[in-house]
Design an enzyme around this catalytic site. Sequence first.
Site, short mmCIF file in Angstrom:
data_model
loop_
_atom_site.label_atom_id
_atom_site.label_comp_id
_atom_site.label_asym_id
_atom_site.label_seq_id
_atom_site.Cartn_x
_atom_site.Cartn_y
_atom_site.Cartn_z
N ARG A 192 -3.19 6.51 1.17
CA ARG A 192 -3.80 7.64 1.87
C ARG A 192 -2.89 8.33 2.86
O ARG A 192 -3.24 9.37 3.39
CB ARG A 192 -5.06 7.17 2.60
CG ARG A 192 -6.19 6.80 1.66
CD ARG A 192 -7.38 6.21 2.41
NE ARG A 192 -7.08 4.86 2.89
CZ ARG A 192 -7.89 4.17 3.68
NH1 ARG A 192 -9.02 4.72 4.11
NH2 ARG A 192 -7.57 2.95 4.07
N ARG B 232 0.82 -1.21 0.00
CA ARG B 232 0.00 0.00 0.00
C ARG B 232 0.86 1.27 0.00
O ARG B 232 0.45 2.30 0.54
CB ARG B 232 -0.97 0.02 1.19
CG ARG B 232 -2.02 -1.07 1.13
CD ARG B 232 -3.15 -0.80 2.12
NE ARG B 232 -4.01 -1.97 2.25
CZ ARG B 232 -4.49 -2.45 3.40
NH1 ARG B 232 -4.20 -1.85 4.54
NH2 ARG B 232 -5.26 -3.50 3.42
#
Length: 344
Positions: free
Chosen positions: A29, A25
Site C-alpha cells: 500500500r 511487504r
Amino acid sequence: MAPTKTILRALAGETLPTPPIWMMRQAGRYLPEYKATRAQAGDFLSLCYNPDLAAEVTLQPIRRYGFDAAILFADILLLPQALGADLWFVTGEGPRLSTVQTQADFDKLGPVEDIHETLNPIYETVRILRRELPAETTLIGFAGAPWTVATYMIAGQGTPDQAPAHALRQENNTLFEALLARITAGTIDYLAAQIEAGAEVVKIFDSWAGSLKGEAFQKYALEPAREITAALKAHYPHIPVIGFPREAGDNYIGFAKATGVDCVALDNSVSAAWAAQHVQVDGCVQGNLASSHMVTGGQALVDDARAIVKAFSKGPHIFNLGHGITPDADPDNVQRMIDTVRAG
C-alpha cells in the site's frame, strides 16, 4: 551446481561483498501503482486470487527498485480459508474469520487434501512470476507458521496478545494441538505446491512467536517449523527455507540448528551486533532495519543501514527490514535504503 542468484548464494552460506536485499511487504500500500491495481481488483481477496493482478503487484517493486527477490503476493490467511474457515476483510480493521473454539468448530474444517481447490490461483501466480521475473531475481513463496495462523483462527481476528489462543491452549490442549496439526499438514502441502509451481525459496512467517515463552515456544513455534522444514527438505532438498519467529529474543539462538531452516529472519528488537554473535554463527541471517525508517528517512536510515551491513559483514546475510513496510512509508526512502546498502 552452485547457485548464481545472490539470495540463493547467501542462503547456501556464502558471504557476499554486498548483501542481497528485498523487503517484507514490498508489494503493498505504500506504492501508488499497487493502489491502482488493487482498485482494479475490487478488494484485497479478489486481488490475491486473481493470478494476473497478483503477479502484477508482485512485479511492481521489482520494476521500480530492482530488489534481488520477489515475494509472492498472497496472505497467510488464505490457508485457513482453504481449510474451510470463512474469511473476509473489514476496511480499516483487517481480517475476520469464523472461529475455531470448540470441537464442533474444528469438525467443520475440511481435510488438508482439499486445500488446492481454493489455492490453485496462488500456484498460477507463482507460475506467471517464474516466467515474468528477471533472470537474476529470486522468487520467494511463503506461508504463515502454524501458531500464528492458529491465533487468527481461534480469535477470528488479530489480537494484541494472542490471549484467545493461549486460553484454548491451556483449557483444551487436545483441540488446540489438533488444530495446530491440521494447519501444519496444510502448510507443508501448500508450500510444496508453491515449490512445484516455481518458488525457489520459501519463508515461514511466525509473526506472533514472541508471545510463546519457555517450553511453549519449543513446542508450538520451533517444533512445527522443524516439522515443516523436514517434510519439505525430504522432497526438495535444494529449496532453502527461511524461518521468521518474530520477537523470539533469546530463542533466536540455535533456532536454525533446531529447525533445519537455512536462514533466520530477525526483527529489529534485537541488535545486529548481538545477532551476528549469537545467531549468524549458525548460518545465514536476514534483517533487520526498523521499518519506521521507511517513514522517517534521513541520516538515521543511512546510519542504521550501514551499521547492520557492517555487523553482518563476516557471514551470510540478506538485508531486509525487521518487519513489513507500512502503508505510510515514503517510496523515496526505500530507494535511499537500497542505495545505501549497495554502495557498501
